[in-house]
Motif scaffolding. Structure first.
Motif, short mmCIF file in Angstrom:
data_model
loop_
_atom_site.label_atom_id
_atom_site.label_comp_id
_atom_site.label_asym_id
_atom_site.label_seq_id
_atom_site.Cartn_x
_atom_site.Cartn_y
_atom_site.Cartn_z
N LYS A 214 39.48 32.78 54.17
CA LYS A 214 40.55 32.64 53.30
C LYS A 214 40.28 33.71 52.05
O LYS A 214 41.61 34.13 51.70
N LYS A 215 39.13 34.08 51.45
CA LYS A 215 38.93 35.13 50.59
C LYS A 215 39.58 36.43 51.28
O LYS A 215 40.25 37.06 50.37
N GLU A 217 41.78 36.77 53.55
CA GLU A 217 43.40 36.78 53.56
C GLU A 217 43.85 37.01 52.04
O GLU A 217 44.94 37.72 51.97
N ASP A 218 43.21 36.46 51.04
CA ASP A 218 43.81 36.32 49.67
C ASP A 218 43.70 37.95 49.33
O ASP A 218 44.99 38.36 48.63
N ASN A 219 42.64 38.57 49.51
CA ASN A 219 42.68 39.90 49.26
C ASN A 219 43.69 40.72 49.80
O ASN A 219 43.95 41.80 49.20
N ILE A 221 46.67 39.94 51.04
CA ILE A 221 47.86 39.55 50.42
C ILE A 221 48.05 40.25 48.90
O ILE A 221 49.29 40.73 49.04
#
Length: 256
Positions: A214-215, A217-219, A221
């Motif tokens: 998830k981290k 993916e967030d970065n 994005i």
């Protein structure tokens, strides 16, 4: 003797002769004056035409050069966004800096133009009827756009995007290779034709690996958003210049 003859000639004039002679003199003087005025008018008109042609030719040449420099700069910015290698990006940034500064020279603020501006006022930049007050805004936009690309290079956005994509792919592989409880068939159902269809359980994923993914993916994005914003800025710059040069072209055709 000649003077006496002239005096005798004058004395021989009847009153009507004087009227005719004065009328002839006035008529000749008027004709001369009108001819002189017409000549001056024609000379002035020709000079105005020459001046208008020179202005139109100069403006057309300016438009063509500004259009070329704009296209070159847009091309460089897209090459920067498509390049992965930081050394190559630096070379392109250096070329973009030169082209950007050159284009700024083409849009030196107009005489009497207010130097105090709001931030990239779209109402002015996208005015479809005239270019009044646009130059200082275009310069401001050019400076900010280059600064954004310089920041893009210094922050290593493109290599970061490439690295995050690779990380995400590896994380997905690791996540689904280390299931706490793998997916398996728990039951069956039948479709409208009576065909048997398996029902699978939802695999139980490792929470630690999920958080890690998830981290990433967030970065990714955030990184993708920065690149998309630069792409939008390039398109906006293209629209600004297309409209500006279109208005200038119309003015050139009118000889303004």
């Amino acid at each position: 003797m000649e003077l006496e003859n002239f005096i005798q000639f004058i004395k021989s004039f009847e009153p009507n002769d004087w009227v005719v002679m004065v009328s002839a003199i006035i008529s000749a003087g008027s004709a001369f004056y009108l001819g002189y005025k017409n000549k001056k008018f024609e000379e002035k008109w020709k000079q105005k035409q020459i001046d208008a042609d020179l202005v139109a030719k100069s403006r057309i040449q300016w438009i063509q050069e500004a259009r070329k420099h704009t296209a070159d700069l847009i091309s460089l910015y897209y090459k920067i966004l498509n390049e992965d290698n930081q050394n190559e990006i630096y070379k392109l940034i250096s070329l973009a800096r030169e082209k950007n500064e050159l284009l700024i020279l083409y849009f030196g603020p107009e005489k009497g133009e207010n130097q105090y501006i709001k931030e990239n006022d779209k109402d002015i930049l996208m005015n479809e009827f005239n270019n009044k007050g646009k130059n200082v805004y275009i310069i401001n936009f050019l400076e900010r756009l280059f600064y954004d690309f310089l920041k893009y290079y210094k922050n290593g956005i493109k290599p970061k995007q490439k690295y995050l994509r690779k990380q995400l792919k590896n994380a997905e592989k690791e996540l689904y290779s280390n299931l706490l409880e793998p997916q398996h068939v728990i039951d069956y159902e039948y479709d409208e034709y009576g065909n048997e269809k398996p029902i699978y359980s939802i695999p139980l994923l490792d929470p630690k690996l999920e958080i890690q993914m998830k981290k990433i993916e967030d970065n990714l994005i955030v990184t993708n958003k920065e690149i998309r914003e630069l792409q939008q800025s390039i398109k906006y710059f293209r629209d600004i210049m297309r409209l500006y040069l279109k208005i200038e072209w119309r003015k050139a055709k009118r000889g303004e």
